[in-house]
Design a protein around this motif. Structure first.
Motif, mmCIF file in Angstrom:
data_model
loop_
_atom_site.group_PDB
_atom_site.id
_atom_site.type_symbol
_atom_site.label_atom_id
_atom_site.label_comp_id
_atom_site.label_asym_id
_atom_site.label_seq_id
_atom_site.Cartn_x
_atom_site.Cartn_y
_atom_site.Cartn_z
ATOM 1 N N PRO A 125 -8.494 -4.318 3.436
ATOM 2 C CA PRO A 125 -7.820 -3.617 2.777
ATOM 3 C C PRO A 125 -7.702 -2.446 3.513
ATOM 4 O O PRO A 125 -8.825 -1.997 4.321
ATOM 5 C CB PRO A 125 -8.098 -2.437 1.150
ATOM 6 C CG PRO A 125 -8.878 -3.568 0.129
ATOM 7 C CD PRO A 125 -9.702 -4.487 1.350
ATOM 8 N N GLY A 126 -6.046 -1.991 4.121
ATOM 9 C CA GLY A 126 -5.979 -0.773 5.355
ATOM 10 C C GLY A 126 -6.221 -1.705 6.904
ATOM 11 O O GLY A 126 -5.997 -1.383 7.546
ATOM 12 N N GLU A 127 -6.500 -2.530 6.644
ATOM 13 C CA GLU A 127 -7.474 -2.936 8.174
ATOM 14 C C GLU A 127 -5.315 -3.733 8.575
ATOM 15 O O GLU A 127 -4.889 -4.661 7.886
ATOM 16 C CB GLU A 127 -7.950 -4.055 8.411
ATOM 17 C CG GLU A 127 -9.395 -3.978 8.627
ATOM 18 C CD GLU A 127 -10.276 -5.428 8.614
ATOM 19 O OE1 GLU A 127 -11.392 -4.814 9.625
ATOM 20 O OE2 GLU A 127 -9.716 -6.119 7.993
ATOM 21 N N ARG A 179 1.841 -5.993 -0.828
ATOM 22 C CA ARG A 179 0.049 -5.696 -0.236
ATOM 23 C C ARG A 179 -0.217 -5.967 0.833
ATOM 24 O O ARG A 179 -1.347 -5.170 1.591
ATOM 25 C CB ARG A 179 -0.536 -6.088 -1.537
ATOM 26 C CG ARG A 179 0.022 -5.302 -2.798
ATOM 27 C CD ARG A 179 -0.749 -5.661 -4.515
ATOM 28 N NE ARG A 179 -2.501 -5.216 -4.204
ATOM 29 C CZ ARG A 179 -3.346 -5.510 -4.470
ATOM 30 N NH1 ARG A 179 -3.575 -6.952 -4.691
ATOM 31 N NH2 ARG A 179 -5.067 -4.839 -4.176
ATOM 32 N N LEU A 180 -0.071 -7.703 1.465
ATOM 33 C CA LEU A 180 -0.647 -7.644 2.545
ATOM 34 C C LEU A 180 0.713 -8.202 3.449
ATOM 35 O O LEU A 180 1.628 -9.257 2.891
ATOM 36 C CB LEU A 180 -0.926 -8.899 2.491
ATOM 37 C CG LEU A 180 -1.546 -9.602 3.458
ATOM 38 C CD1 LEU A 180 -2.602 -9.687 4.507
ATOM 39 C CD2 LEU A 180 -2.281 -11.450 3.622
ATOM 40 N N THR A 212 -2.305 -3.214 4.985
ATOM 41 C CA THR A 212 -2.834 -5.086 5.277
ATOM 42 C C THR A 212 -1.969 -5.282 6.159
ATOM 43 O O THR A 212 -0.771 -6.067 6.067
ATOM 44 C CB THR A 212 -3.751 -5.150 4.463
ATOM 45 O OG1 THR A 212 -4.048 -3.720 3.708
ATOM 46 C CG2 THR A 212 -4.600 -6.063 5.075
ATOM 47 N N VAL A 223 -9.894 -10.111 5.676
ATOM 48 C CA VAL A 223 -8.866 -9.452 6.396
ATOM 49 C C VAL A 223 -8.808 -8.195 4.752
ATOM 50 O O VAL A 223 -8.551 -8.246 3.557
ATOM 51 C CB VAL A 223 -7.160 -9.646 5.286
ATOM 52 C CG1 VAL A 223 -6.752 -8.023 6.263
ATOM 53 C CG2 VAL A 223 -7.131 -10.446 7.080
ATOM 54 N N LEU A 257 -9.403 -7.705 1.201
ATOM 55 C CA LEU A 257 -8.083 -8.019 0.894
ATOM 56 C C LEU A 257 -7.485 -9.245 0.315
ATOM 57 O O LEU A 257 -7.615 -10.199 -0.291
ATOM 58 C CB LEU A 257 -7.016 -7.428 0.448
ATOM 59 C CG LEU A 257 -5.767 -7.261 0.039
ATOM 60 C CD1 LEU A 257 -6.147 -7.303 -1.207
ATOM 61 C CD2 LEU A 257 -4.300 -6.527 0.401
ATOM 62 N N ASN A 316 1.083 1.393 9.240
ATOM 63 C CA ASN A 316 -0.388 1.103 8.688
ATOM 64 C C ASN A 316 -1.722 2.114 8.437
ATOM 65 O O ASN A 316 -1.561 2.634 7.060
ATOM 66 C CB ASN A 316 -1.463 0.394 9.918
ATOM 67 C CG ASN A 316 -2.868 0.362 9.786
ATOM 68 O OD1 ASN A 316 -3.570 0.956 10.684
ATOM 69 N ND2 ASN A 316 -3.198 -0.575 8.513
ATOM 70 N N HIS A 356 -7.923 -4.010 14.401
ATOM 71 C CA HIS A 356 -8.587 -3.286 13.825
ATOM 72 C C HIS A 356 -9.574 -4.236 14.412
ATOM 73 O O HIS A 356 -10.701 -3.716 15.197
ATOM 74 C CB HIS A 356 -9.148 -2.691 12.533
ATOM 75 C CG HIS A 356 -7.876 -1.117 11.905
ATOM 76 N ND1 HIS A 356 -7.352 -1.482 11.228
ATOM 77 C CD2 HIS A 356 -7.717 -0.241 12.437
ATOM 78 C CE1 HIS A 356 -6.081 -0.359 11.526
ATOM 79 N NE2 HIS A 356 -6.800 0.273 11.548
#
Length: 249
Positions: free
Chosen positions: A34-36, A165-166, A198, A32, A9, A192, A214
């Motif tokens: 997505p979702g991390e 989104r971030l 993210t 980075v 992302l 998260n 992560h």
């Protein structure tokens, strides 16, 4: 989630930034996905906060790229970066001290998109207050009269009001008591896991950060010197010696 499991992302490539003639970031690469949750650790003055601020255009990148969802944002002004639903809870919190808690939170929504419907804004506010019940008790109170922990909750809540989104967090545990620190990190983990948010986090408390993340990066003198999963970095002897065994740095 691994770095290779999804297209990043946020992808930072060969980033250089300076204050005047003093170069602070030196050919930095960071991904980075997505979702991390990605943690950036390092000593004071390593350039961690400068990286966060450069993503927002202050200072402006001198070289390299900052790619968000594949789009180069390195030349965008700060307000246009915010409109991409990139949100930051900055070091030192930087809430509006004379505004009420409610006004601070609504400023977060306005920063990203002034066209959010009242129903959506109300739902977002309910979500933030569910995460930070203490703020609900202080909605009419001026931000500057809150405790340090409450101000940190407000800074994160304000960022969340922009529907990020971030989410970028700069030293979220700085100056906080251990109990409040655990509460803040529990909220980050919950966002998260439940929402897939993210997160890019700068944090001097390497033990907390790497156990939550992560993946992580180590920055030394403006350069990325190590990267790996949070667990891998926790086991690296040079990381343990520099950031863990000597206590919080």
């Amino acid at each position: 989630m691994s770095a290779s499991s999804a297209t990043p992302l946020l992808a930072i490539r060969g980033l250089r930034a300076a204050y005047g003639n003093v170069e602070v970031l030196k050919n930095v690469d960071v991904d980075v996905a997505p979702g991390e949750i990605v943690a950036l650790i390092g000593a004071n003055g390593a350039g961690k906060s400068t990286l966060m601020m450069t993503i927002f255009g202050r200072p402006r990148a001198r070289a390299g790229q900052i790619l968000f969802d594949g789009y180069d944002i390195s030349a965008l002004p700060t307000h246009e970066v915010a409109r991409l639903h990139i949100a930051q809870s900055p070091e030192g919190r930087r809430i509006f001290p004379r505004m009420s808690v409610a006004e601070n939170l609504h400023m977060g929504a306005d920063a990203a998109d002034g066209n959010t419907s009242e129903s959506d804004r109300s739902a977002d506010l309910d979500r933030v207050l569910a995460l930070f019940p203490r703020l609900k008790e202080r909605m009419t109170q001026r931000g500057g009269t809150l405790s340090g922990g409450e101000q940190q909750m407000l800074a994160i809540g304000r960022a969340l009001m922009s529907r990020p989104r971030l989410l970028m967090l700069d030293e979220p545990s700085l100056g906080l008591a251990p109990l409040i620190t655990r509460q803040i990190f529990d909220v980050i983990r919950r966002l998260n896991r439940e929402d897939g948010l993210t997160v890019l986090m700068v944090e001097q408390n390497a033990n907390h950060a790497l156990r939550l993340a992560h993946r992580g990066y180590v920055m030394v003198n403006g350069r990325i010197t190590l990267s790996g999963t949070g667990e891998e970095l926790l086991e690296r002897p040079e990381v343990r010696a520099a950031y863990l065994e000597g206590g919080r740095r």
